[in-house]
Design a protein around this motif. Structure first.
Motif, PDB file in Angstrom:
ATOM      1  N   TRP A 145      -9.300  25.085  58.614  1.00  0.00           N
ATOM      2  CA  TRP A 145      -8.459  24.053  59.218  1.00  0.00           C
ATOM      3  C   TRP A 145      -6.986  24.434  59.125  1.00  0.00           C
ATOM      4  N   GLU A 146      -6.578  24.993  57.986  1.00  0.00           N
ATOM      5  CA  GLU A 146      -5.194  25.447  57.846  1.00  0.00           C
ATOM      6  C   GLU A 146      -4.887  26.556  58.852  1.00  0.00           C
ATOM      7  N   GLN A 147      -5.822  27.479  59.026  1.00  0.00           N
ATOM      8  CA  GLN A 147      -5.619  28.555  59.999  1.00  0.00           C
ATOM      9  C   GLN A 147      -5.509  27.993  61.412  1.00  0.00           C
ATOM     10  N   PHE A 148      -6.343  27.017  61.722  1.00  0.00           N
ATOM     11  CA  PHE A 148      -6.322  26.413  63.048  1.00  0.00           C
ATOM     12  C   PHE A 148      -4.976  25.737  63.314  1.00  0.00           C
ATOM     13  N   LEU A 149      -4.484  24.991  62.322  1.00  0.00           N
ATOM     14  CA  LEU A 149      -3.203  24.313  62.481  1.00  0.00           C
ATOM     15  C   LEU A 149      -2.041  25.296  62.533  1.00  0.00           C
ATOM     16  N   GLY A 150      -2.209  26.465  61.933  1.00  0.00           N
ATOM     17  CA  GLY A 150      -1.130  27.436  61.897  1.00  0.00           C
ATOM     18  C   GLY A 150      -1.019  28.302  63.133  1.00  0.00           C
ATOM     19  N   ARG A 151      -1.912  28.107  64.102  1.00  0.00           N
ATOM     20  CA  ARG A 151      -1.827  28.902  65.335  1.00  0.00           C
ATOM     21  C   ARG A 151      -0.561  28.569  66.111  1.00  0.00           C
ATOM     22  N   ASP A 152      -0.145  29.507  66.934  1.00  0.00           N
ATOM     23  CA  ASP A 152       1.048  29.288  67.749  1.00  0.00           C
ATOM     24  C   ASP A 152       0.802  28.271  68.852  1.00  0.00           C
ATOM     25  N   GLU A 153      -0.445  28.181  69.314  1.00  0.00           N
ATOM     26  CA  GLU A 153      -0.732  27.249  70.400  1.00  0.00           C
ATOM     27  C   GLU A 153      -0.485  25.811  69.950  1.00  0.00           C
ATOM     28  N   ALA A 154       0.123  25.029  70.821  1.00  0.00           N
ATOM     29  CA  ALA A 154       0.414  23.632  70.498  1.00  0.00           C
ATOM     30  C   ALA A 154      -0.780  22.727  70.755  1.00  0.00           C
ATOM     31  N   SER A 155      -1.815  23.247  71.386  1.00  0.00           N
ATOM     32  CA  SER A 155      -2.968  22.418  71.727  1.00  0.00           C
ATOM     33  C   SER A 155      -4.227  23.058  71.183  1.00  0.00           C
ATOM     34  N   GLY A 156      -5.303  22.308  71.218  1.00  0.00           N
ATOM     35  CA  GLY A 156      -6.577  22.836  70.768  1.00  0.00           C
ATOM     36  C   GLY A 156      -7.613  21.744  70.690  1.00  0.00           C
ATOM     37  N   ASP A 157      -8.741  21.968  71.387  1.00  0.00           N
ATOM     38  CA  ASP A 157      -9.845  21.019  71.325  1.00  0.00           C
ATOM     39  C   ASP A 157     -10.751  21.393  70.157  1.00  0.00           C
ATOM     40  N   VAL A 158     -11.360  20.365  69.564  1.00  0.00           N
ATOM     41  CA  VAL A 158     -12.230  20.552  68.416  1.00  0.00           C
ATOM     42  C   VAL A 158     -13.575  19.914  68.720  1.00  0.00           C
ATOM     43  N   ALA A 159     -14.653  20.612  68.362  1.00  0.00           N
ATOM     44  CA  ALA A 159     -15.996  20.055  68.467  1.00  0.00           C
ATOM     45  C   ALA A 159     -16.591  19.955  67.072  1.00  0.00           C
ATOM     46  N   VAL A 160     -17.116  18.790  66.724  1.00  0.00           N
ATOM     47  CA  VAL A 160     -17.770  18.578  65.441  1.00  0.00           C
ATOM     48  C   VAL A 160     -19.258  18.378  65.701  1.00  0.00           C
ATOM     49  N   LEU A 161     -20.076  19.290  65.188  1.00  0.00           N
ATOM     50  CA  LEU A 161     -21.515  19.204  65.376  1.00  0.00           C
ATOM     51  C   LEU A 161     -22.119  18.381  64.250  1.00  0.00           C
ATOM     52  N   GLY A 162     -22.647  17.216  64.595  1.00  0.00           N
ATOM     53  CA  GLY A 162     -23.231  16.338  63.591  1.00  0.00           C
ATOM     54  C   GLY A 162     -22.490  15.017  63.537  1.00  0.00           C
ATOM     55  N   GLY A 163     -23.235  13.933  63.786  1.00  0.00           N
ATOM     56  CA  GLY A 163     -22.613  12.616  63.844  1.00  0.00           C
ATOM     57  C   GLY A 163     -22.955  11.728  62.662  1.00  0.00           C
ATOM     58  N   GLY A 164     -23.220  12.344  61.512  1.00  0.00           N
ATOM     59  CA  GLY A 164     -23.383  11.548  60.308  1.00  0.00           C
ATOM     60  C   GLY A 164     -22.039  11.098  59.777  1.00  0.00           C
ATOM     61  N   VAL A 165     -22.052  10.521  58.569  1.00  0.00           N
ATOM     62  CA  VAL A 165     -20.793  10.039  57.981  1.00  0.00           C
ATOM     63  C   VAL A 165     -19.795  11.179  57.853  1.00  0.00           C
ATOM     64  N   ALA A 166     -20.242  12.337  57.349  1.00  0.00           N
ATOM     65  CA  ALA A 166     -19.321  13.457  57.140  1.00  0.00           C
ATOM     66  C   ALA A 166     -18.716  13.935  58.450  1.00  0.00           C
ATOM     67  N   GLY A 167     -19.535  14.066  59.491  1.00  0.00           N
ATOM     68  CA  GLY A 167     -19.031  14.547  60.767  1.00  0.00           C
ATOM     69  C   GLY A 167     -18.049  13.589  61.410  1.00  0.00           C
ATOM     70  N   VAL A 168     -18.391  12.292  61.433  1.00  0.00           N
ATOM     71  CA  VAL A 168     -17.492  11.307  62.044  1.00  0.00           C
ATOM     72  C   VAL A 168     -16.205  11.189  61.252  1.00  0.00           C
ATOM     73  N   GLU A 169     -16.305  11.181  59.936  1.00  0.00           N
ATOM     74  CA  GLU A 169     -15.112  11.080  59.095  1.00  0.00           C
ATOM     75  C   GLU A 169     -14.175  12.256  59.335  1.00  0.00           C
ATOM     76  N   LEU A 170     -14.741  13.478  59.431  1.00  0.00           N
ATOM     77  CA  LEU A 170     -13.918  14.651  59.710  1.00  0.00           C
ATOM     78  C   LEU A 170     -13.287  14.573  61.093  1.00  0.00           C
ATOM     79  N   ALA A 171     -14.052  14.143  62.080  1.00  0.00           N
ATOM     80  CA  ALA A 171     -13.532  14.050  63.447  1.00  0.00           C
ATOM     81  C   ALA A 171     -12.353  13.087  63.516  1.00  0.00           C
ATOM     82  N   LEU A 172     -12.467  11.939  62.878  1.00  0.00           N
ATOM     83  CA  LEU A 172     -11.369  10.972  62.873  1.00  0.00           C
ATOM     84  C   LEU A 172     -10.137  11.561  62.190  1.00  0.00           C
ATOM     85  N   ALA A 173     -10.352  12.261  61.076  1.00  0.00           N
ATOM     86  CA  ALA A 173      -9.220  12.847  60.359  1.00  0.00           C
ATOM     87  C   ALA A 173      -8.539  13.928  61.190  1.00  0.00           C
TER      88      ALA A 173
END
Length: 738
Positions: A145-173
């Protein structure tokens, strides 16, 4: 007085804690408060810190700094009087009681406990191994996640595989963090069924509303087919933009457990109500890697936390051979789920009317911070007290800071010089005096030349193999500094008192580690001597061969550049680390990652760099006298002055912070006093680090300015990072700060 098992009692039993999960972390804290005499505890984990699951979503969202969610495993092991081996287990033989690490090292044990967690890797999904990021282990996800945020690109789509509590909580964060930083992109949750199964309808409704507010897209009844660097392809042929794909689709057991012979349930270690494996009462498992046979439960941190007191009691009972003291673990049927909502809000779900909002976040935050404080405010070993009637001066001596390990434990330069002044000069023609150098030049009747040197260190780590690598690199420094090639070495080993099988293992680890480094340098370990004492101390007598005149302290020339091949500050970091953690004392000043990086560097040989510097005019390794002391030796021997740039000094990570807090090595005052009148005055942490004793320090060399850029490039290829810190100048043998 409560004393530690390794300090006052011979070790007779080996306890291995494999994995730095939450249960083991809490067991180590309890062990620090009540160690079991005769037990040597070892924690095995590849990382110096472990991420706390409760605060990870908050960190992802940007509500916490990274350090807030790191459980410092190195600090915990030190407080518990345990050793830490940074490695990854890949095989266990419960019958022979042997554990193998991925580097080939084999450890014996009497009792073993697994807390290695799980992985959310998706080996069956094409492209995931290359482009995906498993949500577990947590530390690896945090790094991605730190590497992803440190990229030069100002944009970026994220896909979270898994809709349990952990997946939804991470997606919201993640969505909250991207929005807070003004980045474009959409976070999507991909679930093969419906999201948040096992969560009440009311809590699910609140979390769906939070997802809508943050722009998180929930895709149900969708299955991933392939992951690439830029998108996620679904089985129905749709391509979903995804610069980062996170796998949170369930817990997977670690594959290597299948070869252990332990009973497994879907890959997880089966345990009874005592948290033991059914076939092997000396093998335990807890946390997510365990399957409770009688009372199966979901993979949730609350169970791991509540297993800690039971595991602690049962490990002690087994090690003491007291089966009557074993306790049963009874997990609760219902537990509170506190789920972050991206913003500083949370949902509380336990079957009662659902609670949600900012105040629930504050409630969760207090619980999480209390847990982390429990693992940070660690008990300290009490200092011994002078008895009534003790000799004058004993109380003051006991009140001093603990004696350092490594070069920080050595005799100061003043006392050493006074002692050496009494040694009569040799009349032998085959021994060439080298004033100021820490080695002797011996000439054979055939004209051959050898460098002979010896050094030993009070241990800075209880990992005997790692300490051996540090000690042999430290001893080889004198050979390398004089331009010689290592030829052979003799070991001098003092082991703490322990059972004979443990002594045999320790000696085997020490000799194997030292021989490996020597062999890589073209040298051999040819023997040595061992004894038993109060603590681990390792020394090596080393011999090097010379095919040219030795590089000494005396050849420096005016205008020579002074280059340093390794940062300084090891002494203060080792001093700070060994004093432990506790309320009001050294809290958080030496971070586990900084200490781990330091130890790894100290155990790294630099023979290739030394070979490139054999044409230096003058050279020394920087060790016990500190950078300023060793530079002063060059100035005295070369009859020159030196200009030294404080701003240019390379420092080990964390060293300036620890020095700024007033931490000093045992030998620091003597090093400073020895240079009165020989170095310019100064203040601040960087100035103080000039006198910091270095263990396995780098080389300080005086070389011509001509060709310096090319030399630096060669040295970098040889594995070191050279820094120009000053120059030699005409004048008195003094150091001027510039």
């Amino acid at each position: 007085m409560q004393t530690g098992p390794e300090r006052d009692f011979p070790a007779t039993r080996d306890l291995l804690l494999v994995g730095g999960g939450h249960t083991h972390a809490l067991v180590l804290r309890r062990w620090a408060m009540a160690p079991q005499p005769g037990v040597r505890v070892t924690l095995i984990d590849p990382n110096a810190v472990a991420a706390y699951s409760g605060m990870l979503p908050g960190w992802v969202a940007g509500h916490y700094p990274r350090t807030a969610l790191d459980i410092d495993l190195m600090a915990l092991t030190q407080a518990a009087g345990a050793r830490m081996i940074r490695g990854r287990a890949d095989m266990c033989d419960p019958v022979a009681r042997r554990l193998r690490l991925s580097d080939g090292r084999v450890l014996r044990f009497d009792v073993l406990s697994f807390d290695i967690g799980v992985t959310s890797d998706l080996p069956g999904l094409r492209g995931f191994a290359r482009f995906g990021a498993p949500a577990k282990p947590l530390g690896a996800l945090a790094d991605r996640w730190e590497q992803f945020l440190g990229r030069d690109e100002a944009s970026g789509d994220v896909a979270v595989l898994g809709g349990g509590v952990a997946g939804v909580e991470l997606a919201l964060a993640m969505a909250r963090r991207l929005r807070a930083e003004g980045r474009d992109g959409t976070v999507r949750v991909i679930e093969t069924k419906s999201v948040l199964q096992g969560v009440s309808e009311a809590a699910t409704a609140r979390l769906r509303a939070a997802a809508d507010a943050l722009g998180v897209e929930i895709m149900e009844n969708a299955r991933a087919a392939e992951v690439t660097a830029t998108h996620l392809r679904l089985e129905d042929g749709r391509d979903i933009p995804a610069a980062l794909t996170v796998g949170a689709a369930g817990a997977q057991a670690q594959d290597w457990l299948t070869g252990t012979g332990l009973s497994l349930e879907q890959g997880f270690i089966a345990v009874d109500t005592l948290l033991r494996t059914p076939e092997y009462p000396h093998v335990f498992a807890v946390g997510d890697c365990a399957h409770m046979i009688a009372t199966p439960r979901p993979k949730a941190g609350v169970f791991a936390v509540r297993q800690a007191p039971v595991l602690f009691a049962n490990l002690r009972a087994t090690l003491a051979d007291r089966p009557q003291d074993l306790r049963r673990y009874r997990p609760q049927n219902r537990y509170l789920k506190l789920i972050s909502m991206g913003e500083r809000k949370a949902v509380a779900d336990r079957g009662w009317p659902v609670l949600a909002g900012s105040w629930v976040w504050r409630w969760k935050d207090r619980i999480d911070r209390r847990f982390m404080a429990m693992l940070s405010d660690l008990p300290q070993m009490p200092r011994p007290q002078a008895p009534i009637g003790a000799a004058a001066g004993l109380a003051e001596r006991l009140a001093d800071v603990p004696l350092c390990g490594g070069c920080g434990a050595k005799v100061g330069p003043g006392a050493l010089s006074a002692a050496l002044a009494r040694v009569p000069a040799t009349a032998r023609a085959d021994i060439v005096p080298l004033p100021g150098d820490d080695a002797a030049l011996i000439r054979g009747p055939d004209g051959s030349q050898q460098i002979l040197s010896t050094d030993h260190l009070r241990a800075v780590t209880s990992d005997a193999a790692l300490m051996a690598r540090i000690a042999i690199c430290h001893a080889l420094g004198d050979v390398w500094a004089m331009g010689a090639a290592p030829q052979s070495a003799l070991a001098s080993v003092i082991l703490p008192e322990m059972a004979e099988p443990m002594q045999a293992e320790a000696l085997a680890e020490i000799t194997a580690a030292a021989a490996e480094i020597l062999s890589a340098e073209g040298a051999a370990l040819i023997g040595g001597h061992s004894s038993v004492g109060s603590e681990l101390t390792l020394g090596f007598t080393v011999i090097g061969t010379l095919d040219r005149a030795p590089v000494t302290l005396a050849g420096g020339q005016p205008g020579d550049a002074l280059i340093l091949t390794r940062p300084i500050g090891s002494g203060v970091l080792l001093a700070g680390a060994m004093r432990g953690r506790g309320r009001g004392a050294m809290q958080g000043q030496v971070r586990g990652p900084d200490l781990a990086a330091l130890l790894d560097l100290l155990a790294t040989p630099y023979g290739a760099a030394a070979a490139d510097l054999r044409d230096a005019h003058a050279m020394t390794d920087v060790t016990g006298f500190g950078l300023a002391g060793h530079l002063a030796n060059i100035c005295r021997a070369s009859k020159l002055g030196a200009e030294l740039s404080l701003a240019a000094l390379p420092l080990h990570p964390g060293a300036e912070t620890v020095a700024g807090a007033g931490v000093r090595s045992s030998i620091w005052p003597a090093n400073r006093a020895a240079l009165d009148g020989l170095i310019g005055s100064g203040q601040g942490a960087r100035y103080d680090l000039l006198f910091d004793p270095q263990t396995a320090g780098g080389l300080l060399a005086a070389v011509p300015e001509a060709g310096l850029d090319a030399r630096f490039e060669r040295l970098r290829r040889a594995g070191v990072t050279p820094v120009r810190i000053g120059r030699l100048v005409e004048g008195a043998a003094q150091i001027t700060l510039v």
